[in-house]
Write a protein that holds these residues in place. Structure first.
Motif, PDB file in Angstrom:
ATOM      1  N   LYS A  56       0.823  -1.216   0.000  1.00 53.85           N
ATOM      2  CA  LYS A  56       0.000   0.000   0.000  1.00 53.85           C
ATOM      3  C   LYS A  56       0.852   1.259   0.000  1.00 53.85           C
ATOM      4  O   LYS A  56       0.636   2.165  -0.815  1.00 53.85           O
ATOM      5  N   PHE A  57       1.824   1.328   0.892  1.00 51.12           N
ATOM      6  CA  PHE A  57       2.585   2.564   1.033  1.00 51.12           C
ATOM      7  C   PHE A  57       3.581   2.769  -0.101  1.00 51.12           C
ATOM      8  O   PHE A  57       3.929   3.905  -0.423  1.00 51.12           O
ATOM      9  N   ASP A  58       4.030   1.685  -0.725  1.00 52.60           N
ATOM     10  CA  ASP A  58       4.909   1.828  -1.889  1.00 52.60           C
ATOM     11  C   ASP A  58       4.133   2.336  -3.099  1.00 52.60           C
ATOM     12  O   ASP A  58       4.572   3.251  -3.796  1.00 52.60           O
ATOM     13  N   VAL A  59       2.976   1.742  -3.355  1.00 57.52           N
ATOM     14  CA  VAL A  59       2.214   2.089  -4.556  1.00 57.52           C
ATOM     15  C   VAL A  59       1.521   3.430  -4.402  1.00 57.52           C
ATOM     16  O   VAL A  59       1.517   4.255  -5.324  1.00 57.52           O
ATOM     17  N   PHE A  60       0.943   3.681  -3.242  1.00 60.56           N
ATOM     18  CA  PHE A  60       0.074   4.838  -3.056  1.00 60.56           C
ATOM     19  C   PHE A  60       0.721   5.921  -2.197  1.00 60.56           C
ATOM     20  O   PHE A  60       0.044   6.596  -1.416  1.00 60.56           O
ATOM     21  N   TYR A 100       0.735   1.134 -11.860  1.00 57.82           N
ATOM     22  CA  TYR A 100       1.774   0.261 -11.323  1.00 57.82           C
ATOM     23  C   TYR A 100       1.322  -1.201 -11.191  1.00 57.82           C
ATOM     24  O   TYR A 100       0.189  -1.485 -10.821  1.00 57.82           O
ATOM     25  N   GLU A 101       2.264  -2.073 -11.487  1.00 66.09           N
ATOM     26  CA  GLU A 101       2.159  -3.490 -11.113  1.00 66.09           C
ATOM     27  C   GLU A 101       3.222  -3.752 -10.066  1.00 66.09           C
ATOM     28  O   GLU A 101       4.377  -3.316 -10.205  1.00 66.09           O
ATOM     29  N   VAL A 102       2.860  -4.474  -9.014  1.00 68.42           N
ATOM     30  CA  VAL A 102       3.801  -4.740  -7.923  1.00 68.42           C
ATOM     31  C   VAL A 102       4.570  -6.016  -8.218  1.00 68.42           C
ATOM     32  O   VAL A 102       3.983  -7.063  -8.502  1.00 68.42           O
ATOM     33  N   ILE A 103       5.889  -5.926  -8.132  1.00 67.63           N
ATOM     34  CA  ILE A 103       6.752  -7.103  -8.259  1.00 67.63           C
ATOM     35  C   ILE A 103       7.319  -7.403  -6.871  1.00 67.63           C
ATOM     36  O   ILE A 103       8.004  -6.564  -6.272  1.00 67.63           O
ATOM     37  N   GLU A 106      11.048 -13.123  -4.054  1.00 69.51           N
ATOM     38  CA  GLU A 106      10.750 -14.521  -4.381  1.00 69.51           C
ATOM     39  C   GLU A 106       9.779 -15.164  -3.403  1.00 69.51           C
ATOM     40  O   GLU A 106       8.899 -15.936  -3.790  1.00 69.51           O
ATOM     41  N   ASN A 107       9.902 -14.824  -2.137  1.00 73.44           N
ATOM     42  CA  ASN A 107       9.048 -15.436  -1.107  1.00 73.44           C
ATOM     43  C   ASN A 107       7.777 -14.641  -0.825  1.00 73.44           C
ATOM     44  O   ASN A 107       7.010 -14.991   0.070  1.00 73.44           O
ATOM     45  N   LYS A 108       7.579 -13.570  -1.566  1.00 71.54           N
ATOM     46  CA  LYS A 108       6.430 -12.682  -1.361  1.00 71.54           C
ATOM     47  C   LYS A 108       6.343 -12.211   0.091  1.00 71.54           C
ATOM     48  O   LYS A 108       5.289 -12.276   0.730  1.00 71.54           O
ATOM     49  N   THR A 109       7.458 -11.722   0.575  1.00 65.91           N
ATOM     50  CA  THR A 109       7.474 -11.158   1.923  1.00 65.91           C
ATOM     51  C   THR A 109       7.649  -9.645   1.898  1.00 65.91           C
ATOM     52  O   THR A 109       7.456  -8.984   2.916  1.00 65.91           O
ATOM     53  N   SER A 110       8.024  -9.109   0.738  1.00 65.72           N
ATOM     54  CA  SER A 110       8.171  -7.655   0.620  1.00 65.72           C
ATOM     55  C   SER A 110       8.102  -7.258  -0.860  1.00 65.72           C
ATOM     56  O   SER A 110       8.209  -8.108  -1.753  1.00 65.72           O
ATOM     57  N   VAL A 111       7.932  -5.965  -1.075  1.00 65.62           N
ATOM     58  CA  VAL A 111       7.900  -5.433  -2.433  1.00 65.62           C
ATOM     59  C   VAL A 111       9.319  -5.326  -2.961  1.00 65.62           C
ATOM     60  O   VAL A 111      10.202  -4.758  -2.297  1.00 65.62           O
ATOM     61  N   ILE A 214      -8.022   0.533  -2.562  1.00 67.77           N
ATOM     62  CA  ILE A 214      -6.632   0.144  -2.273  1.00 67.77           C
ATOM     63  C   ILE A 214      -6.563  -1.312  -1.832  1.00 67.77           C
ATOM     64  O   ILE A 214      -5.694  -2.071  -2.280  1.00 67.77           O
ATOM     65  N   ASN A 215      -7.484  -1.718  -0.956  1.00 69.28           N
ATOM     66  CA  ASN A 215      -7.474  -3.111  -0.482  1.00 69.28           C
ATOM     67  C   ASN A 215      -7.710  -4.091  -1.632  1.00 69.28           C
ATOM     68  O   ASN A 215      -7.088  -5.163  -1.683  1.00 69.28           O
ATOM     69  N   ASN A 216      -8.605  -3.729  -2.548  1.00 68.05           N
ATOM     70  CA  ASN A 216      -8.848  -4.589  -3.711  1.00 68.05           C
ATOM     71  C   ASN A 216      -7.609  -4.683  -4.590  1.00 68.05           C
ATOM     72  O   ASN A 216      -7.261  -5.760  -5.087  1.00 68.05           O
ATOM     73  N   TYR A 217      -6.935  -3.560  -4.773  1.00 69.21           N
ATOM     74  CA  TYR A 217      -5.701  -3.548  -5.570  1.00 69.21           C
ATOM     75  C   TYR A 217      -4.628  -4.407  -4.898  1.00 69.21           C
ATOM     76  O   TYR A 217      -3.966  -5.225  -5.552  1.00 69.21           O
ATOM     77  N   VAL A 218      -4.450  -4.202  -3.611  1.00 71.89           N
ATOM     78  CA  VAL A 218      -3.401  -4.938  -2.877  1.00 71.89           C
ATOM     79  C   VAL A 218      -3.690  -6.429  -2.870  1.00 71.89           C
ATOM     80  O   VAL A 218      -2.792  -7.251  -3.116  1.00 71.89           O
ATOM     81  N   SER A 219      -4.928  -6.802  -2.619  1.00 75.12           N
ATOM     82  CA  SER A 219      -5.294  -8.227  -2.607  1.00 75.12           C
ATOM     83  C   SER A 219      -5.058  -8.867  -3.970  1.00 75.12           C
ATOM     84  O   SER A 219      -4.519  -9.980  -4.073  1.00 75.12           O
ATOM     85  N   ALA A 220      -5.461  -8.147  -5.031  1.00 74.06           N
ATOM     86  CA  ALA A 220      -5.248  -8.675  -6.373  1.00 74.06           C
ATOM     87  C   ALA A 220      -3.762  -8.840  -6.676  1.00 74.06           C
ATOM     88  O   ALA A 220      -3.356  -9.812  -7.323  1.00 74.06           O
ATOM     89  N   SER A 221      -2.960  -7.912  -6.209  1.00 77.88           N
ATOM     90  CA  SER A 221      -1.507  -7.968  -6.449  1.00 77.88           C
ATOM     91  C   SER A 221      -0.879  -9.143  -5.715  1.00 77.88           C
ATOM     92  O   SER A 221      -0.064  -9.888  -6.264  1.00 77.88           O
ATOM     93  N   ILE A 222      -1.238  -9.326  -4.442  1.00 82.86           N
ATOM     94  CA  ILE A 222      -0.630 -10.373  -3.639  1.00 82.86           C
ATOM     95  C   ILE A 222      -1.078 -11.765  -4.088  1.00 82.86           C
ATOM     96  O   ILE A 222      -0.294 -12.718  -4.088  1.00 82.86           O
ATOM     97  N   ASN A 223      -2.343 -11.869  -4.482  1.00 89.45           N
ATOM     98  CA  ASN A 223      -2.907 -13.183  -4.831  1.00 89.45           C
ATOM     99  C   ASN A 223      -2.726 -13.566  -6.298  1.00 89.45           C
ATOM    100  O   ASN A 223      -3.167 -14.633  -6.708  1.00 89.45           O
ATOM    101  N   LYS A 224      -2.075 -12.710  -7.050  1.00 85.83           N
ATOM    102  CA  LYS A 224      -1.911 -12.974  -8.496  1.00 85.83           C
ATOM    103  C   LYS A 224      -0.987 -14.167  -8.706  1.00 85.83           C
ATOM    104  O   LYS A 224       0.000 -14.346  -8.031  1.00 85.83           O
TER     105      LYS A 224
END
Length: 224
Positions: A56-60, A100-103, A106-111, A214-224
């Motif tokens: 959230k804080f990185d993207v927004f 933005y797309e969040v990358i 490898e372990n999905k622990t941080s942006v 924002i929550n919808n964006y973040v959830s979609a990014s993490i669960n992609k």
């Protein structure tokens, strides 16, 4: 045609541009609590290390800055300034969600980094409100009801940003129509046309809607 003296002219202006509510100590105390609650909610009680908040804080980041400014403007009774910052927050949040797309690592622990997914010519098209809303709805970041309400808030914010343009053809009458003075009680207040109740409703509604976006964006990014 009557020519106003400098002092008469200043009185006309100062009588018209005023804080459109009564603000006593209790009113300020209540707004302090409202604002503190919003800040705590936005920053998730300082749980910065959680992945959803990192994202959230990185993207927004830009929207975060203007949201803070909106909340603090409301706190001190600068309601027009609050509405302008609400508008800026809406714009910044919507565009970031499209840009933005969040990358993740490898372990999905941080942006890891933010990837730009649209080029400038396309981003320019999203200055058009309808195109921007439709793009966000297609991504399921926002639904129809929230999109409609956000549009209403954005229009109200435009009034706060441009009311002098609205009234420039007959500024004297415009000022008189807007002024509802309560004796001399207004003289030490900040100057605004947007009243407290309207500002409070729009700020809170915008906060709720953007939080969902924002929550919808973040959830979609993490669960992609």
């Amino acid at each position: 045609m009557h020519e106003f003296t400098r002092d008469e002219c200043l009185k006309q202006i100062n009588d018209g541009i005023y804080l459109n509510n009564t603000r006593d100590k209790q009113g300020r105390k209540e707004r302090d609590k409202e604002c503190d609650d919003l800040l705590l909610r936005y920053f998730d009680h300082c749980r910065y290390t959680e992945l959803k908040n990192d994202t959230k804080f990185d993207v927004f980041s830009e929207g975060t800055t203007t949201m803070i400014q909106a909340i603090e403007s409301y706190r001190i009774g600068m309601f027009d300034a609050c509405m302008v910052m609400v508008r800026n927050t809406i714009d910044a949040t919507m565009l970031a969600a499209l840009y933005y797309e969040v990358i993740f690592n490898e372990n999905k622990t941080s942006v890891w980094y933010l990837k730009r997914i649209i080029e400038w010519p396309t981003l320019k098209n999203y200055k058009n409100w309808d195109k921007r809303i439709e793009a966000l709805k297609q991504k399921k970041f926002i639904d129809d009801n929230d999109a409609d309400r956000l549009g209403e808030i954005h229009k109200a914010s435009n009034f706060s940003a441009h009311y002098f343009i609205i009234g420039k053809q007959n500024i004297n009458n415009f000022i008189k129509e807007r002024a509802k003075l309560d004796g001399d009680n207004n003289k030490n207040y900040p100057k605004t046309f947007t009243n407290e109740q309207e500002c409070k409703k729009n700020l809170n509604n915008a906060f709720d809607i953007l939080e969902r976006l924002i929550n919808n964006y973040v959830s979609a990014s993490i669960n992609k």
